[in-house]
Design a protein around this motif. Structure first.
Motif, PDB file in Angstrom:
ATOM      1  N   ASP A 236      -1.266  12.554  -7.517  1.00 59.86           N
ATOM      2  CA  ASP A 236      -0.574  12.743  -8.631  1.00 59.86           C
ATOM      3  C   ASP A 236       0.388  11.617  -8.517  1.00 59.86           C
ATOM      4  O   ASP A 236       0.665  11.001  -9.629  1.00 59.86           O
ATOM      5  CB  ASP A 236       0.088  14.078  -8.945  1.00 59.86           C
ATOM      6  N   ALA A 237       1.233  11.648  -7.523  1.00 59.80           N
ATOM      7  CA  ALA A 237       2.195  10.429  -7.313  1.00 59.80           C
ATOM      8  C   ALA A 237       1.554   9.073  -7.751  1.00 59.80           C
ATOM      9  O   ALA A 237       2.250   8.210  -8.301  1.00 59.80           O
ATOM     10  CB  ALA A 237       2.609  10.584  -5.814  1.00 59.80           C
ATOM     11  N   ILE A 238       0.515   8.815  -7.041  1.00 51.10           N
ATOM     12  CA  ILE A 238      -0.120   7.589  -7.349  1.00 51.10           C
ATOM     13  C   ILE A 238      -0.336   7.280  -8.546  1.00 51.10           C
ATOM     14  O   ILE A 238      -0.388   6.190  -9.189  1.00 51.10           O
ATOM     15  CB  ILE A 238      -1.438   7.403  -6.430  1.00 51.10           C
ATOM     16  N   ARG A 239      -0.595   8.393  -9.301  1.00 55.17           N
ATOM     17  CA  ARG A 239      -0.995   8.379 -10.915  1.00 55.17           C
ATOM     18  C   ARG A 239       0.110   8.246 -11.776  1.00 55.17           C
ATOM     19  O   ARG A 239       0.244   8.090 -12.944  1.00 55.17           O
ATOM     20  CB  ARG A 239      -1.878   9.598 -11.439  1.00 55.17           C
ATOM     21  N   GLY A 240       1.253   8.169 -10.964  1.00 53.57           N
ATOM     22  CA  GLY A 240       2.670   8.114 -11.629  1.00 53.57           C
ATOM     23  C   GLY A 240       3.453   9.308 -11.779  1.00 53.57           C
ATOM     24  O   GLY A 240       4.731   9.381 -12.290  1.00 53.57           O
ATOM     25  N   GLU A 241       3.080  10.779 -11.334  1.00 55.26           N
ATOM     26  CA  GLU A 241       3.632  11.745 -11.402  1.00 55.26           C
ATOM     27  C   GLU A 241       4.281  12.280 -10.055  1.00 55.26           C
ATOM     28  O   GLU A 241       3.459  13.023  -9.331  1.00 55.26           O
ATOM     29  CB  GLU A 241       2.664  12.850 -12.219  1.00 55.26           C
TER      30      GLU A 241
ATOM     31  N   PHE B 270       0.767  -1.219   0.006  1.00 52.44           N
ATOM     32  CA  PHE B 270       0.106   0.036   0.138  1.00 52.44           C
ATOM     33  C   PHE B 270       0.761   1.165  -0.030  1.00 52.44           C
ATOM     34  O   PHE B 270       1.942   1.307   0.536  1.00 52.44           O
ATOM     35  CB  PHE B 270      -0.871  -0.026   1.305  1.00 52.44           C
ATOM     36  N   ASN B 271       0.312   2.332  -0.641  1.00 51.80           N
ATOM     37  CA  ASN B 271       1.061   3.643  -0.258  1.00 51.80           C
ATOM     38  C   ASN B 271       0.351   4.041   1.025  1.00 51.80           C
ATOM     39  O   ASN B 271      -0.809   4.037   1.433  1.00 51.80           O
ATOM     40  CB  ASN B 271       0.303   4.564  -1.577  1.00 51.80           C
ATOM     41  N   VAL B 272       1.122   4.934   1.640  1.00 57.11           N
ATOM     42  CA  VAL B 272       0.920   5.426   3.014  1.00 57.11           C
ATOM     43  C   VAL B 272       1.393   6.806   3.271  1.00 57.11           C
ATOM     44  O   VAL B 272       2.386   7.411   2.528  1.00 57.11           O
ATOM     45  CB  VAL B 272       1.802   4.672   4.203  1.00 57.11           C
ATOM     46  N   LEU B 273       0.502   7.385   3.882  1.00 58.26           N
ATOM     47  CA  LEU B 273       0.751   8.804   4.293  1.00 58.26           C
ATOM     48  C   LEU B 273       0.662   8.872   5.750  1.00 58.26           C
ATOM     49  O   LEU B 273      -0.290   8.339   6.262  1.00 58.26           O
ATOM     50  CB  LEU B 273      -0.287   9.772   3.937  1.00 58.26           C
ATOM     51  N   CYS B 274       1.830   8.935   6.364  1.00 56.29           N
ATOM     52  CA  CYS B 274       1.805   8.651   7.794  1.00 56.29           C
ATOM     53  C   CYS B 274       2.001  10.232   8.472  1.00 56.29           C
ATOM     54  O   CYS B 274       2.620  10.971   8.187  1.00 56.29           O
ATOM     55  CB  CYS B 274       2.953   7.991   8.332  1.00 56.29           C
ATOM     56  N   GLU B 275       0.968  10.236   9.445  1.00 55.23           N
ATOM     57  CA  GLU B 275       1.421  11.499  10.562  1.00 55.23           C
ATOM     58  C   GLU B 275       2.770  11.483  10.956  1.00 55.23           C
ATOM     59  O   GLU B 275       3.391  10.514  11.121  1.00 55.23           O
ATOM     60  CB  GLU B 275       0.235  11.614  11.704  1.00 55.23           C
TER      61      GLU B 275
ATOM     62  N   ALA C 108      10.125   1.303   2.134  1.00 54.07           N
ATOM     63  CA  ALA C 108       9.890   2.115   0.998  1.00 54.07           C
ATOM     64  C   ALA C 108      10.339   1.750  -0.429  1.00 54.07           C
ATOM     65  O   ALA C 108       9.828   1.710  -1.193  1.00 54.07           O
ATOM     66  CB  ALA C 108       9.650   3.600   1.302  1.00 54.07           C
ATOM     67  N   LYS C 109      11.863   1.949   0.084  1.00 50.93           N
ATOM     68  CA  LYS C 109      12.570   1.852  -1.362  1.00 50.93           C
ATOM     69  C   LYS C 109      12.246   0.333  -1.976  1.00 50.93           C
ATOM     70  O   LYS C 109      12.102   0.299  -3.241  1.00 50.93           O
ATOM     71  CB  LYS C 109      14.207   2.061  -0.776  1.00 50.93           C
ATOM     72  N   LEU C 110      12.389  -0.453  -0.997  1.00 52.95           N
ATOM     73  CA  LEU C 110      12.335  -2.064  -1.393  1.00 52.95           C
ATOM     74  C   LEU C 110      11.175  -2.334  -2.507  1.00 52.95           C
ATOM     75  O   LEU C 110      10.858  -2.971  -3.302  1.00 52.95           O
ATOM     76  CB  LEU C 110      12.542  -2.887  -0.258  1.00 52.95           C
ATOM     77  N   THR C 111       9.747  -1.829  -1.663  1.00 53.01           N
ATOM     78  CA  THR C 111       8.607  -2.177  -2.344  1.00 53.01           C
ATOM     79  C   THR C 111       8.267  -1.131  -3.502  1.00 53.01           C
ATOM     80  O   THR C 111       7.293  -1.438  -4.153  1.00 53.01           O
ATOM     81  CB  THR C 111       7.293  -1.806  -1.016  1.00 53.01           C
ATOM     82  N   GLY C 112       8.772   0.116  -3.500  1.00 49.57           N
ATOM     83  CA  GLY C 112       8.373   1.010  -4.551  1.00 49.57           C
ATOM     84  C   GLY C 112       7.100   1.524  -4.106  1.00 49.57           C
ATOM     85  O   GLY C 112       6.705   2.469  -5.017  1.00 49.57           O
TER      86      GLY C 112
END
Lengths: 377, 377, 377, 377
Positions: free
Chosen positions: A332-337, A101-106, A123-127
């Motif tokens: 944007d990041a999830i969409r690839g940008e 999953f993508n995460v936004l952490c407080e 994060a690096k490993l999973t991309g």
């Protein structure tokens, strides 16, 4: 374009942070609120999620249940926000990243530097995206400040001076209020009080605008209300890798300051000032010239600033939309940008390293200490 | 009531300080300009004094000549202002005090702590007034701030935060300008640059408003323009005798700040803020209450503030009249009514001790150092 | 250079205006206080003058005695300041001009337009200086504003908007206080209350900065405290000869405004703003550009501004030194160098014509009325 | 609680107003975007709506098609926002109300007073909500200002002074820019330029905060750029039913003012000031007391203010969330809890009556004119 699917952990009814994240995620219509584990009381959390429009089967009792439920769905959430008590951030963030999953952490992302380094590696490993909610950096005029530094409008930055001071914990008769006390108790807050709570935002912003990292620091901590074990006032002197001198004052006993978060950057050819209570202006002075007021919405601002502004010049945009800007960058990041300004796990671990360095320095009468995580030395 | 007789040493034609003292002495009609040794070039100084209305026989060629001429007159000057280059302050002040004159000395009173202690002793021995021109402390609303601290309006002061920052030495291409360069050259400026020049005003004001003395300090100095031997930016953390925590930032490379001298005091039951660019207001917040704007001229201010204000509420009074207030206090003191707020030789030596302590601390990576003159330990 | 000799009529002990004029005249050392008729009680006035250092034979009992005493002296005063009750300004000013004295008259110069025109004619006939104390126009940055308009920095002025509002007469329970009441009683104040008292300063400044004259106006008056016969709040729309549109609001019931005198000028290519509570800055925006802060003391300001500033950039200079600037201009004028910015009898009569026009307009529901004195139509 | 269904007419791609309404409707999660007729080009509008997540069958080509499509659905939209060109507001609003929809209409609600009165009657007859987007009145601290007036904190309001001035149309070389020109052309803008565009917000707010209505007015209009047929600068004096005196200045040629919308209310016992560029504070002065800063989020504010604030004290909330507050009030109203602060059709017709009265007054040299719609006389 279909909306992205968003889930939240924590941020239950009555919290301040829950509504701030929901507004941030929903305001621009790029996410829908799809899943949630909102409360440490399973039933309460499920009920609240349903009332907020989450489908029954995605209104979870806790983060483990949500992880189990979401990870096997084809329509799994695109982003998970972690807004739980600080000590749990590491485990939850780690688990979700590892499940893709993508995460936004407080903030704080973790309680220790080791944990922080682990998150960076995962994060690096999973991309996957691991963002940290240093939301002040997403104010349009903060982005403009960074763009100006990068463009050389100030020349090389010589000096950065930042404050984050308020007086909301200045009443000793209120010091036992549980909403205040936990911040000064190592059992709940960790190693640092006001610096970890507020100062770290200022330190992140210094790095963000100067586009440089803190290398070493010297700290002076004070518990001006003597019953407090952790500091309620701190001064940090620091140096950045590029040589910039830094000064950071943070306080929670500055009675009369409401949200005194500001930053000044002084370089070879100019100076900048931004203040969070007047966030839509940036004050700029070229060396030898007059002070100018740069307004959000004026012509010629950087792309990032334009993209993250919604209404015309001099119509103020405030804190909730700075949070929304983090979600815009995430969408944007999830969409690839990938957006360069989005604070990430490296920012998270650098902050934690600075907190621990400051605590150690303050204990040793202000000795200068390397403030970098080992992985970035 | 006849006017008092005033003499000045230094402050020749073209200097900034000369007109400021003349205006300060003359504005309220309590002194007349009776004698002067205004320039290191004897003839130039005599001529200028005469053009300013000084009688020929009291337009002197140097301070020794003036001392010789005045000390045997029955109508000798009541007050001598010393506004010569810094390194000469000690000798001149000492000589005049010893001959029974009252002196107003420009800051720094001396270059060393030993000299400063000597002046304190001589002033005590002779019973003459030795004032030092920490003129910012004579702004009416600074007096009000002190009165409020004394009256307990803030409770015990926990924290004082003060800045004195400008950007007028921020242009490296102008760093060789003689009017700038001497401040960063130990041969002309002594041991400290920006801290001794400006920071010391802020440190004095912290003591003045808090009605307490600096006990120890830790300093971080930087020469952000690398050709400078002395610091152009400094941060001082300090503690007062009564336990108040202090933070002081001073800079001459803060491009865009014009005269960024301000002070905030935070106590148990309230906070205060004053800024030299808006000197006629004092911002006050009682704990748990709303921020209030206290205006020079409003009803109920302290006696000192009322006495040192000339025009009605919201008619601004500025820097030259703060200097004039020092002369008002001096006139009263000479007439026998000593004014408690008048900065004196003890203030002068305490400042010098703090400068030397800060320099020593900065050289030793910020080690905490006793900042008191030995005589006050 | 010997000091000029100065005399004052009115401004007795306890008045605000007396000390302001004395400070203004003495601060820069260009005048000495030589003669005075300071009080309507002859003995009281003589005594006070002597205490202020005036020689016994020039401490007069009333203005007639002073006129008789001075006019035959070889060392007669070079300038007489008239600071008596408004209704007496005309007769005193007229008499002194006719006897060949230079006069600085407090505003209003006269009570009627006819009287004002008479003064203009007498001043012209005698060749003597008749200045009127529109002292706000002598603030350095107001002079800069005018210079910028003249230099075309704004292009042709389209619009001038000015306010002079305070709330010091806003308490109805204090309305019978004699220090307040007289301003709203036609028997003592004449035809107008707040507009004649404060608004007229704003109207003068609009003309001063725009370098143009008011041609016609429309007024709306209100007595918001109903017991007042004269207005305590007024709005004036006007047009200047050159076509500039004007808006002027003045009030004495604006509770919370302390000294809300400000002016904005908008032209074809830029806008300016100045405020009397922050008098050392001028805010300038070129069309299509950023707002800039112009600081007293920065390089490149107009000659007048430089001449009338005493201390370095960002050291505030306030109201008393604006008054002193009027005296600087007068000293120069007496020495033969007439200063273009010095407000004179023409300004005085234009103001009076505007007051009478506004009163007439307000009585006729805002009908537009020629605001020029007949002699200038 | 299920979300309410929301539809929008107008606000197509590239408009500023479309995103502002979408954010306002979506930010708090109380509406979902269900239907739209977003563009005068049917296909473009349908396509854009679909891209924004509207279902294909509810992405309409024009407002008539949307009306036909929605009115027979069981799940018809709960609210329709009308954000089309001004001249079309009347017909669309009327039609939707008559078909039983709740409407939020952009300002101006209509072009004539007759049309406005018709809308008031239809809204009353149908019992449907007709709100008008005077969104500034939904800022939390504006609600607080009104509550304070109602609570008598100022006593009876004597005077209200409001400005809405900017300089964005001050460049004559840009006056032919179609985005500027239409506002000064009667063919597109109607009878008034700047007053109808911006001034009317200020006039509404005066009524809103004072809780009173404008009864009569006198206007002075100017076209400072002479090529403009309609005014670009206007001054309005007015009187409210309760006797309050009003002053309103509005300009589009005030170069340097960005969004200079502020309001001051002065009553018998206090004064208030609010400014749209610093919307989270309210400045309050009790008569005879000190000026205080009231902060959004401080304890003890009125219920409305608390309800419409989202984040803690001193975290700024800006313009987009003021719009969102209108939608919050609408959601409550649709759920059956009518919010007293929601601007409605009566506000819409009163504004239109004031515009026409001002135009008529300005044409007759400022004659005073009844500013009430006939139905409210």
């Amino acid at each position: 374009m279909a909306k992205l699917k968003w889930g939240m952990i924590g941020g239950g009814e009555g919290s301040q942070i829950g509504p701030a994240h929901r507004l941030g995620a929903l305001a621009d219509g790029r996410f829908e609120f799809t899943a949630g584990a909102l409360d440490h009381r399973a039933d309460v959390g499920r009920d609240y999620a349903k009332r907020l429009g989450v489908a029954t089967d995605r209104a979870y009792g806790d983060w483990q249940e949500m992880l189990a439920g979401e990870k096997n769905r084809d329509d799994r959430v695109d982003l998970v926000t972690v807004a739980t008590p600080n000590a749990t951030h590491f485990e939850i963030t780690k688990s979700y990243l590892e499940s893709g999953f993508n995460v936004l952490c407080e903030k704080p992302m973790t309680m220790t530097v080791d944990e922080g380094e682990a998150i960076v590696r995962i994060a690096k490993l999973t991309g996957k995206i691991c963002a940290v909610n240093y939301c002040y950096s997403a104010y349009p005029m903060v982005r403009q400040a960074r763009a100006m530094v990068r463009a050389g409008d100030l020349g090389k930055p010589r000096l950065v001076v930042t404050n984050f001071s308020h007086g909301h914990h200045g009443d000793a008769t209120d010091a036992d209020n549980p909403r205040v006390r936990w911040r000064y108790d190592p059992a709940t807050a960790g190693v640092s009080g006001q610096f970890a709570d507020c100062g770290i935002h200022a330190l992140h912003m210094a790095s963000f605008i100067c586009d440089d990292n803190v290398e070493k620091l010297s700290a002076d901590f004070a518990s001006t209300i003597s019953s407090r074990e952790l500091e309620d006032d701190a001064m940090i002197n620091f140096r950045m890798t590029g040589g910039t001198v830094g000064r950071l004052w943070t306080s929670s006993v500055a009675i009369g300051r409401q949200h005194g978060f500001d930053i000044q950057v002084f370089g070879e050819t100019g100076g900048l000032r931004w203040a969070s209570e007047q966030p839509n202006q940036l004050i700029y002075t070229p060396v030898g010239g007059r002070t100018q007021i740069i307004e959000k919405g004026e012509p010629g601002l950087c792309e990032d600033t334009q993209r993250l502004s919604r209404v015309a010049i001099a119509h103020p945009e405030g804190f909730p939309l700075a949070v929304a800007n983090i979600y815009c960058d995430l969408a944007d990041a999830i969409r690839g940008e990938m957006r360069d300004g989005l604070p990430n796990a490296s920012d998270g671990v650098r902050s934690m390293a600075a907190v621990h360095a400051a605590v150690a320095s303050a204990k040793e009468a202000g000795v200068w200490i390397d403030a970098r995580p080992p992985m970035f030395r």
